[in-house]
Write an enzyme that holds these catalytic residues in place. Structure first.
Site, short mmCIF file in Angstrom:
data_model
loop_
_atom_site.label_atom_id
_atom_site.label_comp_id
_atom_site.label_asym_id
_atom_site.label_seq_id
_atom_site.Cartn_x
_atom_site.Cartn_y
_atom_site.Cartn_z
N LYS A 92 2.59 4.73 1.13
CA LYS A 92 2.89 5.35 2.41
C LYS A 92 2.50 6.82 2.28
O LYS A 92 3.12 7.56 1.52
CB LYS A 92 4.37 5.20 2.72
CG LYS A 92 4.76 5.73 4.08
CD LYS A 92 6.17 5.28 4.42
CE LYS A 92 6.57 5.66 5.82
NZ LYS A 92 6.53 7.09 6.09
N CYS B 290 32.77 36.78 14.38
CA CYS B 290 31.41 36.22 14.53
C CYS B 290 30.40 37.16 13.88
O CYS B 290 30.39 38.36 14.20
CB CYS B 290 31.10 36.04 16.02
SG CYS B 290 29.37 35.66 16.31
N ASP C 285 1.82 10.70 3.58
CA ASP C 285 2.60 11.58 4.43
C ASP C 285 1.66 12.57 5.14
O ASP C 285 1.16 13.50 4.54
CB ASP C 285 3.58 12.35 3.52
CG ASP C 285 4.78 12.79 4.29
OD1 ASP C 285 4.91 12.39 5.46
OD2 ASP C 285 5.60 13.52 3.71
N GLU D 7 0.84 -1.19 0.00
CA GLU D 7 0.00 0.00 0.00
C GLU D 7 0.88 1.25 0.00
O GLU D 7 2.04 1.17 0.39
CB GLU D 7 -0.93 0.00 1.21
CG GLU D 7 -0.21 -0.03 2.53
CD GLU D 7 -1.04 -0.64 3.66
OE1 GLU D 7 -1.22 0.04 4.66
OE2 GLU D 7 -1.47 -1.80 3.54
N TYR E 232 -4.76 2.48 8.16
CA TYR E 232 -3.86 1.45 7.62
C TYR E 232 -3.57 0.32 8.60
O TYR E 232 -2.80 -0.58 8.28
CB TYR E 232 -2.55 2.07 7.16
CG TYR E 232 -1.86 2.94 8.19
CD1 TYR E 232 -1.40 2.39 9.39
CD2 TYR E 232 -1.68 4.30 7.98
CE1 TYR E 232 -0.78 3.18 10.34
CE2 TYR E 232 -1.07 5.10 8.93
CZ TYR E 232 -0.62 4.54 10.11
OH TYR E 232 -0.01 5.31 11.06
N LYS F 82 11.19 3.60 0.49
CA LYS F 82 10.97 5.04 0.31
C LYS F 82 11.20 5.47 -1.15
O LYS F 82 12.03 4.92 -1.84
CB LYS F 82 11.94 5.82 1.21
CG LYS F 82 11.76 5.59 2.69
CD LYS F 82 10.48 6.16 3.24
CE LYS F 82 10.47 7.65 3.39
NZ LYS F 82 11.04 8.18 4.59
N CYS G 92 27.93 35.79 23.58
CA CYS G 92 27.41 36.11 22.24
C CYS G 92 25.90 35.87 22.23
O CYS G 92 25.43 34.80 22.62
CB CYS G 92 28.09 35.22 21.20
SG CYS G 92 27.30 35.30 19.57
N CYS H 120 32.67 30.83 17.54
CA CYS H 120 32.72 32.13 18.18
C CYS H 120 33.09 31.85 19.64
O CYS H 120 32.48 31.01 20.28
CB CYS H 120 31.35 32.79 18.08
SG CYS H 120 31.07 34.05 19.31
N CYS I 109 28.24 38.71 17.02
CA CYS I 109 28.75 39.61 18.06
C CYS I 109 30.09 40.24 17.69
O CYS I 109 30.60 41.09 18.42
CB CYS I 109 28.88 38.86 19.39
SG CYS I 109 30.23 37.66 19.39
S1 IVH Z 1 1.84 0.88 9.13
C1 IVH Z 1 4.82 -0.10 12.73
N1 IVH Z 1 1.01 1.76 6.87
O1 IVH Z 1 4.43 5.98 8.37
C2 IVH Z 1 4.19 1.07 12.14
N2 IVH Z 1 2.14 3.31 8.28
O2 IVH Z 1 7.22 6.07 9.09
C3 IVH Z 1 2.94 0.65 11.45
N3 IVH Z 1 2.32 5.55 7.37
O3 IVH Z 1 3.92 6.32 11.81
C4 IVH Z 1 2.50 1.68 10.53
N4 IVH Z 1 1.26 5.16 5.50
O4 IVH Z 1 2.11 7.22 10.27
C5 IVH Z 1 1.64 2.07 8.00
N5 IVH Z 1 0.18 2.39 4.83
C6 IVH Z 1 0.81 2.70 5.95
C7 IVH Z 1 1.29 4.01 6.20
C8 IVH Z 1 1.96 4.25 7.38
C9 IVH Z 1 1.87 6.07 6.24
C10 IVH Z 1 3.07 6.30 8.40
C11 IVH Z 1 2.65 6.03 9.80
C12 IVH Z 1 3.88 5.71 10.57
C13 IVH Z 1 4.94 6.20 9.66
C14 IVH Z 1 6.23 5.47 9.84
#
Ligand code: IVH
Length: 671
Positions: A117, A411, A119, A115, A229, A317, A434, A429, A414
């Site tokens: 991730k 600096c 943000d 799935e 999630y 990532k 300062c 410095c 200061c």
């Molecule tokens: S599972 C053990 N699933 O990513 C943690 N997290 O970097 C279980 N996040 O704090 C989290 N999408 O807020 C999970 N599909 C997803 C997610 C997800 C975003 C975030 C989540 C977590 C952070 C970790």
């Protein structure tokens, strides 16, 4: 007058219909009726509730935004910690992770749920018998903030779960990410600019900031949505796989992402990753990677968790966002230790939806390594998220007029001499008075993880130091309310709150006080180690380098730095101010966290390192929990120590959560 039966029925019926249409609109993105029809239903319900106020219930759709502003958020302890995810940055690291999974589970038939991730801000929603009773932030993973009133205003969060098959679970702790869509984010920022307000840096900040408003009406006005999630506890039903869990949660009316898939091979993972990467910029929400989860819960259990992250989840990532722009200048910032750090002043450039005009250059070595010169065209990365950095120079764009940046001799704050101490790459410095150092020390002292003095923002610290009201953090305790109130952007109320926060900081835990002193090389962890070793600051100050290095985890550099710190006359005057002001600088007894284990049963098995089993049991009881000798389906946690025996096997069989000693200590706030 009590409401006639037909009215009760009508109200119920309206609520059910409104909830259904909320779900169609906010959760499933496929409305069935027009806005006008929806408004008519809502008005009818409001009208009936006005006439029969006794029929108003907290889960009525009219009650999303009822509450008045709160003074401050309470805290909420997660029954099951909200851990983080281990990251992979390339295919090799994903292969390595799969290899580890296979070593534990065997290679046959392991399936993975994929799935995006997203943000945003991680939150937990607690539903008891289908009713939303609590919403909190992730916080440090163990304790978050209670932001129930705010989350109730998020329309994709149902106030009551929809019935599914056998009904609703008796307890559900749903976890997800609160986000703001890109288009909504742009609109929100446009409105803010038009209103003369500071725009948000990115959708994630906007989502997090909106959730942490003391006035829920502000949260309600923000276009927030949630994607669920995962879960903490789930009672009253059982699900065997993550992919089924998401379907189940969706059937309860919770919003989950559509774009998900179950696969078996690394190739399929990479295909899905590339698919996501391709749509990344077009996707309505910001995503920063792919989350890979071992699908079967039984298999997840067998893989277990490491201290901060489960072994059965991996985040692959996306590459950091990059942009190309011109380096206009190098500015030298002075930190709290006097260190001068170079910061790139850039021609503003949009990267991943954010305008970047400053970037980190770390130190002079980095400038040399990159061979970066003023006037260069440079590549800037918004790595992960927070501070952008210059990663390389586009040498082909050089004209020959570029100039290497010079470390200033004086600096920039200061004007005193800047010195390269022996063996150090960082210029400093040397003036401890300062203003930049003083300000840095004050901010460090007041930060959340130190003395936790809320309301002492950068602008305020600037004024306090620039007006000569403070020379070191110790002067905080002699500030008068009226003097603070007279400063720019301050009012009576904020001055009063600040004085209160300063007052409360007098009893901050010893470790945080040590950390707040700002001793070089003494970070949060080392401060904790020292606090456990010494009864108070006097004993610590009297310790020699030889005494200090005897402590495990304390090396000669830290020991030397600690001794130097306490020998310094300036620091001694600062410590005297703290002592005179009544700041507690002794270990003292930890306040017992009351009742955080209420309703939970623990079983201890095997030998513990830091306490006896009996001590552990009384700790549980003192926090409102139960300690039992045998494992049953009613057990919530089994704490496994050294050479733990059959109780662990039984716990595994029953699916009872197994934790280790350090996890238990964290739950008790001992770590
Ligand atoms: S599972 C053990 N699933 O990513 C943690 N997290 O970097 C279980 N996040 O704090 C989290 N999408 O807020 C999970 N599909 C997803 C997610 C997800 C975003 C975030 C989540 C977590 C952070 C970790």
């Amino acid at each position: 007058m009590s409401a006639p039966k037909d009215i009760v029925k009508k109200v119920d019926d309206l609520r059910e219909r409104i909830n259904y249409h909320d779900c169609r609109y906010y959760v499933l993105d496929s409305p069935e009726i027009t806005d006008a029809e929806y408004d008519r239903l809502m008005r009818e319900l409001e009208d009936l509730e006005r006439r029969y106020p006794e029929l108003v219930t907290p889960d009525s759709p009219t009650q999303r935004v009822g509450a008045r502003p709160v003074e401050a958020f309470g805290t909420f302890r997660h029954a099951v910690p909200m851990l983080s995810i281990q990251n992979a940055l390339n295919e090799g690291e994903v292969h390595e992770w799969i290899g580890r999974v296979h070593r534990t589970l065997g290679e046959e038939g392991v399936r993975y749920s994929l799935e995006p991730k997203l943000d945003g801000l991680a939150v937990e929603l607690v539903y008891e018998d289908g009713l939303l009773t609590l919403g909190s932030t992730r916080g440090d993973g163990h304790t978050g903030e209670n932001i129930t009133e705010n989350l109730r205003t998020v329309r994709s969060i149902p106030l009551r779960l929809m019935k599914h098959g056998a009904g609703v679970p008796s307890l559900l702790e749903a976890r997800g990410e609160v986000v703001i869509g890109r288009a909504d984010f742009d609109r929100l920022n446009e409105e803010r600019r038009a209103a003369g307000e500071e725009p948000f840096a990115n959708p994630r900040n906007a989502a997090a900031g909106s959730c942490r408003q003391l006035d829920p009406r502000i949260t309600a006005s923000r276009p927030l949505t949630i994607f669920i999630y995962g879960i903490g506890r789930l009672e009253g039903t059982s699900v065997g796989k993550h992919s089924e869990l998401l379907d189940y949660l969706s059937a309860l009316g919770l919003k989950v992402v559509d774009r998900r898939k179950v696969v078996e091979t690394a190739e399929e993972m990479f295909d899905f990753y590339n698919e996501l990467l391709e749509v990344r910029e077009k996707f309505p929400y910001e995503m920063d990677g792919l989350v890979i989860k071992v699908d079967s819960f039984a298999r997840q259990e067998r893989l277990g968790v490491r201290s901060r992250s489960p072994r059965y989840i991996l985040a692959y990532k996306f590459p950091a966002h990059e942009g190309t722009t011109q380096l206009n200048d190098v500015i030298w910032q002075v930190g709290r230790t006097g260190a001068l750090t170079p910061v790139a002043a850039l021609a503003p450039v949009g990267i991943g939806g954010v305008t970047v005009s400053r970037a980190s250059l770390h130190n002079q070595d980095e400038i040399r390594r990159l061979d970066v010169r003023i006037g260069d065209t440079v590549v800037v990365q918004r790595a992960g998220d927070v501070i952008p950095k210059v990663t390389r120079v586009v040498a082909s764009r050089r004209t020959g007029r570029e100039k290497p940046p010079q470390v200033p001799k004086e600096c920039p704050v200061c004007g005193s001499e800047v010195v390269f101490a022996e063996g150090e790459v960082v210029p400093r410095c040397q003036n401890i008075a300062c203003p930049a150092q003083v300000k840095g020390n004050i901010t460090h002292f007041a930060q959340r993880t130190a003395l936790d003095i809320d309301g002492l923002g950068e602008k305020l610290v600037d004024q306090l130091v620039d007006k000569g009201m403070m020379e070191d953090p110790g002067d905080l305790y002699s500030l008068k309310r009226e003097d603070i109130a007279a400063l720019e952007r301050m009012g009576e109320k904020s001055a009063e709150n600040l004085v209160k926060a300063i007052d409360e900081s007098r009893s901050a835990p010893f470790a945080r006080v040590i950390y707040g002193l700002g001793i070089r090389h003494v970070g949060e962890h080392v401060a904790q180690v020292l606090a456990e070793e010494f009864s108070g600051v006097d004993e610590l100050a009297a310790a020699s380098v030889a005494n200090l290095v005897e402590i495990q985890e304390i090396g000669p550099i830290v020991a030397d730095s600690v001794c130097r710190y306490f020998r310094d006359g300036h620091n001694q005057r600062f410590l005297k101010k703290l002592r005179d002001a009544g700041v507690r600088m002794t270990a003292g007894k930890r306040p017992v966290k009351k009742n955080i284990f209420s309703g939970l049963t623990f079983v201890f098995t095997g030998g513990l390192d830091t306490m006896t089993r009996d001590e552990a049991k009384s700790l549980v009881v003192s926090m409102g929990g139960r300690a039992s000798g045998s494992v049953s389906a009613k057990t919530d946690y089994v704490v496994g120590g050294k050479d733990a025996g059959t109780k662990l096997d039984k716990a595994k069989k029953l699916g009872v959560r197994i934790i280790d000693e350090s996890e238990f200590r964290r739950m008790c706030d001992l770590e």
